[in-house]
Write an enzyme that holds these catalytic residues in place. Structure first.
Site, PDB file in Angstrom:
ATOM      1  N   TRP A 102     -14.752 -41.520  47.328  1.00 50.14           N
ATOM      2  CA  TRP A 102     -15.922 -41.142  46.518  1.00 50.14           C
ATOM      3  C   TRP A 102     -15.962 -41.885  45.193  1.00 50.14           C
ATOM      4  O   TRP A 102     -17.021 -42.348  44.757  1.00 50.14           O
ATOM      5  CB  TRP A 102     -15.983 -39.631  46.309  1.00 50.14           C
ATOM      6  CG  TRP A 102     -16.481 -38.910  47.521  1.00 50.14           C
ATOM      7  CD1 TRP A 102     -15.807 -37.974  48.254  1.00 50.14           C
ATOM      8  CD2 TRP A 102     -17.741 -39.064  48.170  1.00 50.14           C
ATOM      9  NE1 TRP A 102     -16.573 -37.551  49.311  1.00 50.14           N
ATOM     10  CE2 TRP A 102     -17.763 -38.192  49.282  1.00 50.14           C
ATOM     11  CE3 TRP A 102     -18.865 -39.855  47.927  1.00 50.14           C
ATOM     12  CZ2 TRP A 102     -18.866 -38.095  50.144  1.00 50.14           C
ATOM     13  CZ3 TRP A 102     -19.968 -39.758  48.786  1.00 50.14           C
ATOM     14  CH2 TRP A 102     -19.956 -38.887  49.878  1.00 50.14           C
ATOM     15  N   ASP A 173     -16.730 -36.580  38.422  1.00 47.80           N
ATOM     16  CA  ASP A 173     -17.396 -36.112  39.640  1.00 47.80           C
ATOM     17  C   ASP A 173     -16.581 -34.944  40.185  1.00 47.80           C
ATOM     18  O   ASP A 173     -15.578 -35.133  40.853  1.00 47.80           O
ATOM     19  CB  ASP A 173     -17.462 -37.252  40.668  1.00 47.80           C
ATOM     20  CG  ASP A 173     -18.049 -36.797  41.998  1.00 47.80           C
ATOM     21  OD1 ASP A 173     -18.406 -35.601  42.130  1.00 47.80           O
ATOM     22  OD2 ASP A 173     -18.140 -37.642  42.922  1.00 47.80           O
ATOM     23  N   LYS A 197     -20.340 -27.876  48.102  1.00 51.12           N
ATOM     24  CA  LYS A 197     -18.934 -27.608  48.392  1.00 51.12           C
ATOM     25  C   LYS A 197     -18.481 -26.277  47.787  1.00 51.12           C
ATOM     26  O   LYS A 197     -17.975 -25.431  48.484  1.00 51.12           O
ATOM     27  CB  LYS A 197     -18.045 -28.739  47.869  1.00 51.12           C
ATOM     28  CG  LYS A 197     -17.961 -29.924  48.824  1.00 51.12           C
ATOM     29  CD  LYS A 197     -18.867 -31.053  48.464  1.00 51.12           C
ATOM     30  CE  LYS A 197     -18.896 -32.126  49.531  1.00 51.12           C
ATOM     31  NZ  LYS A 197     -19.135 -33.444  48.998  1.00 51.12           N
TER      32      LYS A 197
END
Ligand SMILES: *Cc1c(COP(=O)(O)O)cnc(C)c1O
Length: 361
Positions: A102, A173, A197
């Site tokens: 990511w 993030d 999430k």
């Protein structure tokens, strides 16, 4: 119905009490005769809910007053573009720490909008996957900001301490770790997280940004990605994802009733400890990540015998333990154990793993 535990990395399971409440008030919310998703985002009753959700998130994370909380569209990847568009002046560079897939994707996207300095901190050997400690990161003291990903959802790598950037704004993030344990928000310039999430359903992205970072966006920044525009309009410059915002509010209330972030962090710690212990105690399963950097949210593990993967997946699914297949880039298995996963879910997984091992060794 026998019990199911969903280990999907995202969109992930939601707390059952939240979904039950949402179901009860689905067609008639607060005696309006309408579903919450049929109401104007500018109606008093919707705005009151929206304001309360923000207040609850502020309370849960102890967000200081000089930070704005934005409820945005566009997911985590939307922020991969929005962050450089808003924070990276054309005469500056930004440091991007790459620890997994990511953070790498964030750096690739940012390159479209300015000068990026990529710092790869992976330190892998054949037998162990690890990271460079943050004190050794070669940071540029003149950078516009430092971007990193504290929890790499795909790789199962977590950076547990907040890096020191000596005044350079730190951007994180937190898509797969927000609200899972306490963090000192004042150490960050900006935190963002896709909701799917640890917060609620997909479609909503939370941005927490220090006020002095607003108002410096590149000229070409689309208005719906401009943090200042969002802040000036209380995240209602355009229609926000109203139903996702409402569900996030229910999750925040659920978390407060449970005792807040401190309480859930203890449960998360216990869940992760139980699962890693089971993996480490066995020579049938393995996880080769340095114990210092093991994720408490996403636990990848591999069967030593690859040929048993398919059987493991079919039988775990049949036992009500769903979505354990590892990411296609990593293989093996991955158990995502976010806030909504109860301790009993991890217990059930560990029991299944032990029985599967007995039957197949
Ligand atoms: C899931 C995830 C993303 C991507 O989110 P989208 O909402 O699908 O764009 C980005 N970063 C991290 C750390 C993630 O876990």
């Amino acid at each position: 119905m026998s019990e199911f535990f969903n280990f999907c990395a995202g969109p992930a399971m939601l707390p059952t009490p939240v979904m039950t409440k949402a179901q009860q008030e689905f067609v008639n919310w607060q005696d309006t005769g309408s579903s919450v998703m049929e109401l104007s985002h500018r109606s008093d009753i919707y705005m009151a809910m929206a304001v309360q959700a923000e207040a609850d998130l502020r309370e849960l994370m102890s967000i200081p007053d000089n930070y704005k909380v934005l409820f945005c569209h566009g997911g985590g990847r939307g922020q991969f573009s929005a962050v450089p568009l808003n924070l990276l002046a054309q005469d500056k560079t930004a440091d991007y720490i790459v620890s997994g897939s990511w953070s790498k994707a964030a750096a690739v996207e940012a390159k479209n909008f300015g000068k990026i300095n990529v710092i790869n901190i992976n330190q892998d050997t054949a037998s162990q996957s690890s990271l460079m400690e943050s004190q050794k990161w070669p940071l540029n003291p003149e950078a516009a900001y430092v971007h990193y990903c504290p929890n790499e959802t795909v790789n199962g790598l977590e950076i547990n301490t907040i890096p020191e950037t000596n005044g350079v704004p730190l951007v994180a993030d937190m898509s797969s770790t927000i609200l899972s344990h306490e963090v000192d928000v004042s150490k960050f310039g900006l935190i963002y997280a896709g909701a799917q999430k640890n917060i609620g359903p997909s479609g909503l992205t939370i941005v927490i940004v220090r006020e002095d970072l607003l108002g410096h966006a590149q000229i070409a920044t689309p208005c719906i990605m401009n943090y200042k525009t969002a802040a000036d309009n209380n995240s209602m410059y355009n229609t926000p994802p109203t139903y996702a915002w409402y569900l996030a509010g229910l999750v925040f209330q659920w978390l407060k009733d449970l005792g807040g972030v401190e309480a859930i962090a203890k449960i998360n710690q216990a869940k992760a400890a139980l699962l890693y212990q089971a993996i480490d105690d066995s020579d049938f399963y393995q996880n080769i990540i340095d114990t210092e950097y093991r994720s408490k949210m996403n636990v990848p593990f591999w069967l030593k015998e690859d040929s048993l993967n398919e059987k493991f997946l079919v039988e775990s699914e049949a036992a009500g333990l769903t979505a354990l297949q590892g990411h296609r880039m990593v293989g093996g298995m991955r158990a995502s154990i976010y806030n909504a996963m109860p301790f009993e879910g991890v217990q059930a997984l560990v029991e299944f793993m032990q029985q599967f091992e007995k039957r197949n060794r």
